[in-house]
Design a protein around this motif. Sequence first.
Motif, mmCIF file in Angstrom:
data_model
loop_
_atom_site.group_PDB
_atom_site.id
_atom_site.type_symbol
_atom_site.label_atom_id
_atom_site.label_comp_id
_atom_site.label_asym_id
_atom_site.label_seq_id
_atom_site.Cartn_x
_atom_site.Cartn_y
_atom_site.Cartn_z
ATOM 1 N N ARG A 259 92.845 0.617 103.617
ATOM 2 C CA ARG A 259 91.863 0.397 102.545
ATOM 3 C C ARG A 259 91.550 1.691 101.809
ATOM 4 O O ARG A 259 91.394 1.702 100.584
ATOM 5 C CB ARG A 259 90.581 -0.188 103.141
ATOM 6 N N HIS B 97 94.139 2.672 99.163
ATOM 7 C CA HIS B 97 94.009 1.968 97.882
ATOM 8 C C HIS B 97 92.917 2.573 97.002
ATOM 9 O O HIS B 97 92.908 2.355 95.782
ATOM 10 C CB HIS B 97 93.709 0.486 98.124
ATOM 11 N N THR C 278 94.986 5.536 95.235
ATOM 12 C CA THR C 278 96.057 5.160 94.313
ATOM 13 C C THR C 278 96.286 3.648 94.353
ATOM 14 O O THR C 278 96.022 3.002 95.385
ATOM 15 C CB THR C 278 97.368 5.884 94.684
ATOM 16 N N LYS C 279 96.803 3.133 93.246
ATOM 17 C CA LYS C 279 97.149 1.721 93.150
ATOM 18 C C LYS C 279 98.659 1.522 93.017
ATOM 19 O O LYS C 279 99.132 0.380 92.959
ATOM 20 C CB LYS C 279 96.452 1.081 91.949
ATOM 21 N N GLU C 280 99.416 2.621 92.955
ATOM 22 C CA GLU C 280 100.863 2.527 92.825
ATOM 23 C C GLU C 280 101.463 1.912 94.086
ATOM 24 O O GLU C 280 101.235 2.404 95.198
ATOM 25 C CB GLU C 280 101.465 3.910 92.583
ATOM 26 N N ARG C 281 102.232 0.858 93.907
ATOM 27 C CA ARG C 281 102.746 0.108 95.054
ATOM 28 C C ARG C 281 103.652 0.961 95.929
ATOM 29 O O ARG C 281 103.529 0.951 97.162
ATOM 30 C CB ARG C 281 103.497 -1.123 94.557
ATOM 31 N N GLU C 282 104.562 1.706 95.306
ATOM 32 C CA GLU C 282 105.493 2.526 96.093
ATOM 33 C C GLU C 282 104.766 3.607 96.877
ATOM 34 O O GLU C 282 105.071 3.860 98.048
ATOM 35 C CB GLU C 282 106.527 3.156 95.163
ATOM 36 N N VAL D 193 101.624 3.546 97.864
ATOM 37 C CA VAL D 193 100.850 2.891 98.926
ATOM 38 C C VAL D 193 101.743 2.549 100.115
ATOM 39 O O VAL D 193 101.377 2.782 101.281
ATOM 40 C CB VAL D 193 100.166 1.624 98.371
ATOM 41 N N GLU D 194 102.921 2.016 99.864
ATOM 42 C CA GLU D 194 103.826 1.661 100.960
ATOM 43 C C GLU D 194 104.270 2.883 101.756
ATOM 44 O O GLU D 194 104.326 2.848 102.993
ATOM 45 C CB GLU D 194 105.048 0.934 100.398
#
Length: 552
Positions: free
Chosen positions: A444, A447, A450-454, A456-457
């Motif tokens: 949590r 997030h 950052t909101k960038e999917r890559e 975050v993963e």
Amino acid sequence: GERGLGESRKVAASSSARTAVTAGAGGRRSATRGREIPAYCLNRLARLPLDVADLRGGRKRVSRSGTRLCVCRARGTGGEEEEGPSTSSRFDNGNNLRSLKWPSRPSLLEWRSSKYDAEIFSLAVPALLAVLLDPLMSIVDTAMIGRLGVNELAGTGLAGLIWTICTVGLFQFLATAITPLIANAKAKDDGASVRRILSTGICLAFSIASVVLLLKFSCADWVLRTVFKASDTVASNAMSYLNARAFSVHATLIQLVCVGAFRGLGDTRTILHSTLVANTLNVVLDYLFIFKFGLGVQGAAASSSISSWLSLTLLLRFLIKRGHLSAWPVPSVKDFWLEAPPIMQAGLALSLKSMVTMYTIGLASSAIARLGAASLAAHEVTKQLFFVCYFAVEPLSVAGQTMVATALGGGQRERAKGVTLRLVQLAVSFGIVMGCITFAFGPRLIHVFTKEREVVELALSVVGVVACFQPIDALMLAQEGALLGAREHVYISRSVITTSIICFLSLSTLTAFFGATYRLRSVWCCIKILSCGRALASTYRLYISKDSPILA
């Protein structure tokens, strides 16, 4: 009736005699049933408060709660007299051994509470608040400077990095080396030594600050443009910041000496108060200088310089008022040569340790940069989670430095050992809690950054590593704090250099042979070699080595 009463007394006496327990050097067993008495029971009995003691017939008897206990003298194999705890067959009120309530097994209560806790938390809690104030105020500064523009923010960030390396990064030893020296002198009630150490430390800090100031004016611009490859606009903003901030370099380094002195004196509240006042002034001046007077980056640097001088003034005032420092803190030549060598020896070792650590972390960042911008961004996010947990446990290291140094200065090795063990218990407990919190809430928090999917993963792939190693990081901090209190600076430096070499070889192997397959998690595992190696080295020094500072 009298005959029956006499028989019952004989039976009771016989039963009491049969159940008498003897504990000598050869074994600890019941005379009739052959049951071994648990060691923890005998240890508890040995620690019972003694009310009455007398020596009669070669044995020592004590009484507590209506039960007579004794320590019998037994002959060892070599003919020498040994003492072992045992229970007497004589009891008050006609009770036999069955009336004795054996202590229960050790409970977690011993883990949760200790006689050292009050002193530990009185030192650690103010230190924690003071540590958290600096990054909080740094966030406020960054937010204000960010309103000026991208180039201003980039230049200030680069200048702030250089400032941190050239002050706190390389010369933190001015606080770390002063703390045990002051604590030892305080334990011996030697006020003259406290004044000599303080004045010598201030003189050293002033000399080092003068050299740093000269280097700033001679090569700061070259470092910005050549080493950091800064553009003209960014370098110009960075130089503007450094020009205004440079005049507080003396205040910053002398302040480190004062912080070490207050820690050695066992007073972290004064440090907290001065830090709070200085940072509050910094925020107010930032707003005025940046937005009202339009001074921009130079205004931000000027507000930081003024707050540094204010903090130093408050600390010096309290030291002089309490008689720990003279109004003119200039040591004589004799005092300087007497007190300077241990500070310089510790400084050389700790500065070398800091440089090696920074180089290793820089090498890891370089390896991550090869993976791309997303991996580098994920690394920065994960690093923030790590630093939050690190700052939460670091005050225990501060408490360990003060308490261990004070105990050893007073010749109390058992107390130093007890403090160290308790600090380890608390640190590991906090590390486990922080690890669980990181594992549970880390996704949590990522997030939030950052909101960038890559990104975050990638960050989520490292959260588990950070969480699992939190107890080891906490153990390392607590044990190194105890070693710093014992003035084992050279040993710590050697252990860090050794583990850094192993980490360096691991990173080199990773990038050379697995260049196409390694990931961010692999680099973090290599970084954690530093924590594991330092934890193992400090464990060996404290509990196994014949040169342990806390073992008799």
